[in-house]
Every structure is written in structure tokens, then in C-alpha cells.
Design a protein around this motif. Structure first.
Motif, PDB file in Angstrom:
ATOM      1  N   VAL A  46      33.968  42.448  40.500  1.00  0.00           N
ATOM      2  CA  VAL A  46      34.367  41.457  39.496  1.00  0.00           C
ATOM      3  C   VAL A  46      35.880  41.409  39.362  1.00  0.00           C
ATOM      4  O   VAL A  46      36.487  40.327  39.339  1.00  0.00           O
ATOM      5  CB  VAL A  46      33.686  41.789  38.154  1.00  0.00           C
ATOM      6  N   VAL A  47      36.540  42.598  39.269  1.00  0.00           N
ATOM      7  CA  VAL A  47      38.003  42.612  39.134  1.00  0.00           C
ATOM      8  C   VAL A  47      38.660  42.020  40.372  1.00  0.00           C
ATOM      9  O   VAL A  47      39.634  41.249  40.273  1.00  0.00           O
ATOM     10  CB  VAL A  47      38.496  44.054  38.878  1.00  0.00           C
ATOM     11  N   GLN A  98      37.422  54.005  34.851  1.00  0.00           N
ATOM     12  CA  GLN A  98      37.224  52.587  35.169  1.00  0.00           C
ATOM     13  C   GLN A  98      38.299  51.716  34.534  1.00  0.00           C
ATOM     14  O   GLN A  98      38.708  50.702  35.119  1.00  0.00           O
ATOM     15  CB  GLN A  98      35.834  52.154  34.720  1.00  0.00           C
ATOM     16  N   GLY A 104      44.055  45.127  38.742  1.00  0.00           N
ATOM     17  CA  GLY A 104      44.485  43.841  38.194  1.00  0.00           C
ATOM     18  C   GLY A 104      45.985  43.666  38.273  1.00  0.00           C
ATOM     19  O   GLY A 104      46.487  42.570  38.560  1.00  0.00           O
ATOM     20  N   LEU A 109      31.988  46.552  38.909  1.00  0.00           N
ATOM     21  CA  LEU A 109      33.316  46.480  38.304  1.00  0.00           C
ATOM     22  C   LEU A 109      34.377  46.131  39.346  1.00  0.00           C
ATOM     23  O   LEU A 109      35.206  45.231  39.127  1.00  0.00           O
ATOM     24  CB  LEU A 109      33.646  47.826  37.646  1.00  0.00           C
ATOM     25  N   PRO A 137      35.615  40.759  33.644  1.00  0.00           N
ATOM     26  CA  PRO A 137      35.578  42.222  33.853  1.00  0.00           C
ATOM     27  C   PRO A 137      35.154  43.016  32.626  1.00  0.00           C
ATOM     28  O   PRO A 137      34.779  44.183  32.740  1.00  0.00           O
ATOM     29  CB  PRO A 137      37.024  42.557  34.256  1.00  0.00           C
ATOM     30  N   ALA A 197      40.579  49.403  36.798  1.00  0.00           N
ATOM     31  CA  ALA A 197      40.690  47.964  36.558  1.00  0.00           C
ATOM     32  C   ALA A 197      42.134  47.569  36.277  1.00  0.00           C
ATOM     33  O   ALA A 197      42.610  46.510  36.731  1.00  0.00           O
ATOM     34  CB  ALA A 197      39.788  47.571  35.396  1.00  0.00           C
TER      35      ALA A 197
END
Length: 737
Positions: free
Chosen positions: A242-243, A278, A286, A239, A259, A282
Motif C-alpha cells: 500500500v505504501v 511498521q 514514504g 503495508l 496506508p 512506512a
């Protein structure tokens, strides 16, 4: 994010009976973690619990307001350059959670405090006082609206417990977002510091993201599933990677959807608390990277107002929450349902297998009830401890395990058969009967068959109770009762034969005895010539003993008539005083010969009863003669007639004789009973006199009693209903017996 207090979440407070949270939520939702746990030993909780009761609310409110002030100030300070609104507003979620947590007056105090700290936070962000007041009012209105809607929908405990609860949660968040968007837009429009639509869109997105990401953290969580540490670490790293890659500076490809993959992985495999963490991670990552110019939203919004970037990033966060939260709730519901299913199945297994009676689960298939499951007791009853196992009986037609006659009865029970006897009555569905098992068991079972309608009507339960011993006992009892009935019939026949024999013999004996007495009287009177003294003495003995024999025959006949119920009389007015004198006059010679004084004590006027004069005289004659026989020379026998105030007459025969032993008094009125004193003194008698007297008293609706006389002797008392001269107050017929 964590709140500034150790106290339980609203979900846990609902489980503890908190008054602000409705109690109708499912009891299967459990929160395993408190809101705040500082350190592995929970040091903060221990410290807070140790505070005095009056200090703890102050500390809690101070901590909550301080947390909200810090989040508000930080959001305002970190707002994008040139933007009139913050990129994210986590204080919205914390404020709602705080209001849900508190109760009573504390909520009012917190509401006022939230307004004040919101004003202070906005002022610290160099906003004017009117703008700060407008934003603070809008923030407070949003918090109150979301809190009220969540409480009305069932409280915080139900928000993420089911899809329905999630729907209420999303509606509350939507209403709160609408309130803050309109309030913020109106504030900037009136103050001239921004455009209504741009600000409303940006503020709505930032607050919506905050509510969807921060608030679920405080609304309870399902038990964290057991997963390998390797999977947990891998999922978290995936996670973050990817973010970071999607929103990295210089990355402009439209990969904002990527994501969602690790977030959904977490929703499926991890617990709700992990999912909330999470989502927050995220969202923060972000937002920060987008504010630094990284990611597709910064690239797409180049040259646009900063509120656009903020709105796009928060829209991404909202989309992620709307995608992941329903999946997480669905997984949670599935876990709860599976837990309940396993618990119900375990309970069923425990009750089914642990039952002390035989239990069968049957399914109707191919016109028969087939065994689906059975417990150990049913296996033993149906097989008789032979070599067959449970597997041998599964899917077997139940009727094939029974005796052919019982199998026919069982087959008729199956619904759909032409002669089905299974009841369709909802009040008493099912069937109950007794069947016999086939060899080698041959046991008799009481069967209670009940349909399970909730399973389509094809499943049935059968309870089997072993009644073999009961049936054998019933058979033995019936056999014994038959023997007893035959014995009673035989005894009745013998008793009747005995009565007939006694009656016939008595009648046959009366004729010759009467003749003997008659001829003896003729000889005594000299009709056959003069007798010398010796001859006269011998004839008198014959006459006396013949009289005794005739008296015995009369007593036997009387008792026989009483037993047969054939002796009856027509009641008339009887003067018991006259009867008493008559009986005593008949015994005058006997008393004189025994040197016993015989007296009558009675009123001068007649004392009337309803009855038969001959039978009453006979009763008094029996009592008086017994008294004379049992009274030694020089004694006294008194027949006393007394009137009472309760319309009864008492006739007492009192003597000064030897009396009756106390231990034998209860047997005086039994047939052929003679007391030990009578036997010791060789006093002649049949033992039937008192029995006859008792029968005569009962036939006259009276009773007879015995009592020892003070100073020695006996007192026999006959009590009879008294009448007056106007008529007979008695039944039309009286019977001895």
C-alpha cells in the motif's frame, strides 16, 4: 532503528530499580525483548558483558555518539536539493532514548557529545559554522526538554503503558518540537539562509515524526501476541504494498489515507514493537519515495520550495503515529487488564474452591439470597453427600436448603426485610450465627455472611463451618454438667445430713457418757459403799474408757463445728507460757505413768498472743499428749516457747519418740489419718487431734509445721502473731477452720 548498545531500555531499567526512572508505574508492564539483540544467540550482548567495568561506559558512549553522528550526517547529506533542512531527523529520537538510558555524569558527557556530533554532522553537510552551531544547540535543547518531561511524567516505562502515559509522551514530544522549530527558524533567519516560518514548519514536522516513530521503539513494548505467521506476513506485505503504491513515482491521486488501514490492522492484531517497526518503515519508505517525486505530496507541491514536500510527508507520518499509537496503547491496556482480570479470577477460583470451609456466593434477588456459586465443601455440607450436584443448587434460595426454623432466621437476615438483622455498621458489617441444614444432612453450620459493597450491595459471601460435632459435644457436656450439679447437690445434702447426724448423735452421747463418768467417780469414791480391789479396778476401767469416749465425742464435735463454721471465739490477751504450763500439768500423771519426762522451756515473762485461752490450751494439750503417747519409757517431751524478732511466737512440742515415716509426713493433718507406726504399736487415737490443732492455729492467724527431730523423734511447731500488753492486735472475731 536500533541503538548502538546492548543495554536494557529505560522501561526494563525501571523494573530493575533504576534510580532515574520512578517506581510508581504499573507492575503489569513487561518488556520481553532487549533494545539490541544481534543474532539469535545475542552475541553482541555477551561480548559487551565480558568487557571490564571501566571500559563498558566508554564503549557505550562511543557507540551512541557514533550512531547519532551517522544519523545526523546521513540526514543532512540526504536533504532535498535546495532545502536548508533535512527531510527526516531520526537522531532526535535516538538522542532522547540515549539520555533516558544513561544516568548521573554519563548524561552530562553524552549531552556534550551530542552537541559536538551535531555540529560535525551539519558541517559535513556543507553548512556554515554558525548554522551548524545554531542547529546543534536547538537539537540539544530539544533532547533535554523531552527527556526531562518524560522523567518527570513517570519515566520511559510509563510512556506507552497507558493512555495517561501516552498523553505525557505526546506533550513532551510537542514541547521538543516547539523548541527545535523555534531554534531552527531563528538560526536560518539570523544567518539569512532561509525563511523562519518555512524552516520552522519543516524542521518541526521532521523532528516530530522522528520522535513519534523512533522514540517509542525504546520506550518498552507489550508482550507480542501470538499470531499465525501467515497473518503476520500478510499484514507486512499489505503495508509495504500500500505504501509503495500510494507513494510510487507517477502516482498523483490523493490516497495518503490508505496506508492507515494496514497500520491500524497492525495496531489491533500485533504487538507494540511491531507497530513501531511498521511506523518507521512506512515513514522511511514514504519519505524516500516522496523525495523521488512520487506520491500525492510531491504532486501537490510541484513548483513549491522543497521544505513544503518535507513538511507534508512528515505531517503524514505524524498523523499515522497519532492514529496508530493511541490504538496500540489502548489495545495494550486492554491486554494488561484482561491479564489482571484472568489472574484475579484464577486467584479467586483457587481460594474459593480450595478453601477448607464451605464457601457460598449469594445474590439478593426477589427478596431472597440465591446461590450463585459454591465450592465442594459447601456442596457436601448442604446436601449431605446425596445425589444433588452443584447445578441443582445454583439459583436456589439459600433458605430452602435449611431447616424451617433456621430458614426463618436466615430470611430475617436479608436486607430490606421487615426484621433484617444484617448490620449496617461499617466496622462490623454482615451477620454471624448457627443454622441447621435440612434433611438428609441435618448438619449444624456456623455461618458468616458478609456483603460485597463494591458490587452494588447485592452480592454476599457466606462461610460455612461444620459445628455439628461441637454442638453434640456441648450438649453432652451440658448433660454431664447437669448430672454433676445434681450429684454435687445430693452430696451436699448428704454431707449436711452427715454433719447433722454427727452433731445430734454426739450431743445425745455426751449426756449418758457424762452420767457414766459421774457414777463411776461416785463408786470410786465409795458413795455407794466400799469396793473391794477387783471391783475398784473394774470401775476405774469403766471411768477411763468413758473418758476416752467423751474425748472422742469432743473431737468429733469440734471438727463438725469447724466444717460448719459455727465455732467462734472472742480474742483476748493470752499468755502462751501459762497455757504451756497448764497443758503440761494436765498431762503430768499421764507422763509419769508412761515414764516420760515432761518439761517446759519458756521465758519468765509472759508472752502474749491474741486468741482463745481454752482453744490454745487444747491445741497444746493435743500435741503434748500425742508426744507422750509416741515416746517410749525413758524418753523426753519438751514444750518450748520462743520469741522471735519478727513479732511472732513459736511454740514447739519436741519428743524423742518413734517419729513419723517421711513418706507419711504430708498426711499428718488429714482427718482420721494415723501413721503406720501408730498402727503397728497399737497406740490408741482417733486421728482427729492434729486436724483440730491445725484448725485452731489457722483461726488464730498462725500456722503449724512438722519436722523430724535430729536423732529421732518429732517436732511440731505452732507459729502465732505476737502482741504487746497495750492491747489486742487481732480481728474482732476468730474462727476455727
Amino acid at each position: 532503528m536500533r541503538s548502538g548498545s546492548h543495554r536494557p531500555t529505560p522501561a526494563r531499567r525501571a523494573a530493575d530499580g533504576h534510580p532515574d526512572v520512578p517506581q510508581g508505574a504499573s507492575a503489569t508492564v513487561h518488556v520481553r525483548e532487549p533494545v539490541v539483540r544481534v543474532g539469535p544467540d545475542g552475541a553482541l550482548r555477551t561480548w559487551f558483558d565480558g568487557l571490564p567495568d571501566g571500559v563498558r561506559p566508554v564503549v557505550a558512549l562511543t557507540g551512541l555518539l557514533g550512531t547519532v553522528l551517522a544519523l545526523t550526517s546521513t540526514s543532512v547529506v540526504l536533504a532535498p536539493s535546495g532545502s536548508s533542512v533535512a527531510a527526516w531527523w531520526p537522531a532526535a529520537g535516538v538522542s532522547v532514548a540515549a539520555l533516558l538510558w544513561l544516568r548521573g555524569r554519563q548524561r552530562w558527557v553524552l549531552g556534550a557529545g551530542l552537541f559536538v556530533v551535531s555540529v560535525i554532522g551539519n558541517l559535513l553537510g556543507d553548512r556554515s559554522l554558525p548554522v551548524a552551531l545554531g542547529f546543534a544547540a536547538a537539537n540539544l535543547a530539544e533532547t533535554v526538554v523531552v527527556t526531562v518531561l518524560l522523567v518527570r511524567a513517570g519515566g520511559a516505562r510509563t510512556a506507552l503503558a497507558s493512555m495517561a502515559g501516552l498523553g505525557h509522551f505526546l506533550k513532551a514530544c510537542t514541547a521538543g518540537v516547539a523548541v527545535i522549530a523555534v531554534g531552527a527558524g531563528v538560526t536560518v533567519q539570523l544567518s539569512g539562509t532561509g525563511d523562519f516560518l518555512d524552516v520552522a514548519r519543516a524542521v518541526g514536522a521532521s523532528h516530530g515524526a522522528a520522535l513519534l516513530l523512533v522514540l517509542p521503539w525504546f520506550l518498552g513494548a507489550s508482550p507480542t501476541p501470538r499470531r499465525r505467521r501467515t497473518e503476520r506476513i500478510t499484514q507486512w506485505l499489505a503495508l509495504l504494498a500500500v505504501v509503495a503504491l500510494v507513494f510510487a513515482p507517477g502516482q498523483s491521486l490523493p490516497l495518503a489515507f490508505v496506508p492507515f488501514v494496514p497500520l491500524m490492522w497492525g495496531a489491533v492484531r500485533m504487538g507494540q514493537r511491531t507497530v513501531c517497526a511498521q511506523l518507521v518503515t512506512a515513514g522511511i519508505l514514504g519519505t524516500v519515495l516522496s523525495s523521488l517525486g512520487g506520491g500525492p505530496f510531491a504532486h501537490m507541491s510541484a513548483g513549491r520550495p522543497p521544505e513544503v514536500i518535507t513538511a507534508l510527508v512528515q505531517a503524514f507520518v505524524v498523523s499515522a503515529a497519532l492514529l496508530v499509537l493511541p490504538l496500540s496503547v489502548a489495545i495494550r491496556q486492554r491486554q494488561v487488564a484482561m491479564t489482571e482480570l484472568e489472574r484475579s479470577e484464577a486467584l479467586f477460583r483457587h481460594g474459593f474452591n480450595g478453601a477448607r470451609v464451605g464457601m457460598l456466593l449469594l445474590r439478593r434477588r426477589e427478596g431472597a439470597l440465591r446461590v450463585v456459586e459454591l465450592n465442594a465443601v459447601a456442596l457436601r455440607l448442604l446436601t449431605g453427600d446425596d445425589a444433588r450436584t452443584e447445578a441443582d443448587l445454583l439459583d436456589e434460595s439459600w433458605s430452602l436448603l435449611l431447616d424451617p426454623v433456621s430458614a426463618l432466621e436466615v430470611d430475617s437476615v436479608v436486607p430490606g426485610s421487615p426484621v433484617s438483622v444484617l448490620s449496617d455498621d461499617e466496622a462490623s458489617p454482615g451477620w454471624q450465627g448457627e443454622v441447621q441444614v435440612a434433611r438428609p444432612s441435618r448438619a449444624w453450620l456456623e455461618v458468616t455472611l458478609s456483603p460485597l459493597d463494591e458490587y452494588g450491595g447485592d452480592l454476599y459471601t457466606a462461610q460455612l463451618v461444620d459445628v455439628t460435632e461441637r454442638r453434640e459435644a456441648e450438649a453432652q457436656l451440658r448433660s454431664a454438667l447437669d448430672k454433676e450439679r445434681r450429684a454435687v447437690e445430693r452430696l451436699t445434702e448428704l454431707d449436711q445430713a452427715k454433719d447433722d447426724f454427727v452433731t445430734n448423735i454426739s450431743h445425745e452421747l455426751r449426756t449418758p457418757i457424762t452420767s457414766v463418768i459421774g457414777y463411776a467417780e461416785m463408786l470410786t469414791e465409795g458413795d455407794a459403799g466400799d469396793l473391794n480391789r477387783l471391783q475398784l479396778s473394774m470401775v476405774e476401767k469403766v471411768e477411763r474408757n468413758a473418758g476416752r469416749l467423751l474425748s472422742l465425742i469432743e473431737d468429733v464435735l469440734a471438727v463438725s463445728r469447724v466444717d460448719a463454721g459455727s465455732f467462734s471465739f472472742t480474742p483476748t490477751e493470752v499468755d502462751v507460757v501459762h497455757c504451756s504450763w497448764q497443758a503440761c500439768e494436765a498431762l503430768e500423771k499421764m507422763a509419769r505413768d508412761a515414764e516420760v519426762t515432761l518439761a517446759v522451756v519458756a521465758p519468765h515473762d509472759p508472752v502474749l498472743v491474741a486468741g482463745d485461752v481454752g482453744q490454745l490450751e487444747r491445741a497444746l494439750l493435743n500435741l503434748a499428749s500425742n508426744a507422750v503417747k509416741f515416746t517410749p519409757a525413758g524418753g523426753r517431751v519438751t514444750v518450748r516457747v520462743d520469741e522471735t524478732h519478727d513479732d511472732t511466737v513459736r511454740i514447739a512440742v519436741e519428743d524423742t519418740g518413734m517419729g513419723v515415716p517421711e513418706a507419711e509426713a504430708h498426711r499428718l493433718f488429714e482427718r482420721f489419718f494415723r501413721s503406720s507406726t501408730a498402727q503397728a504399736e497399737a497406740i490408741q487415737g482417733t486421728g482427729l487431734g492434729l486436724t483440730i490443732v491445725s484448725s485452731i492455729a489457722r483461726a488464730h492467724h498462725g500456722e503449724i509445721d512438722y519436722a523430724p527431730r535430729p536423732g529421732g523423734g518429732s517436732v511440731f511447731t505452732i507459729t502465732l502473731p505476737r502482741i504487746h500488753a497495750t492491747g489486742v492486735r487481732a480481728p474482732a472475731r476468730g474462727h476455727l477452720g
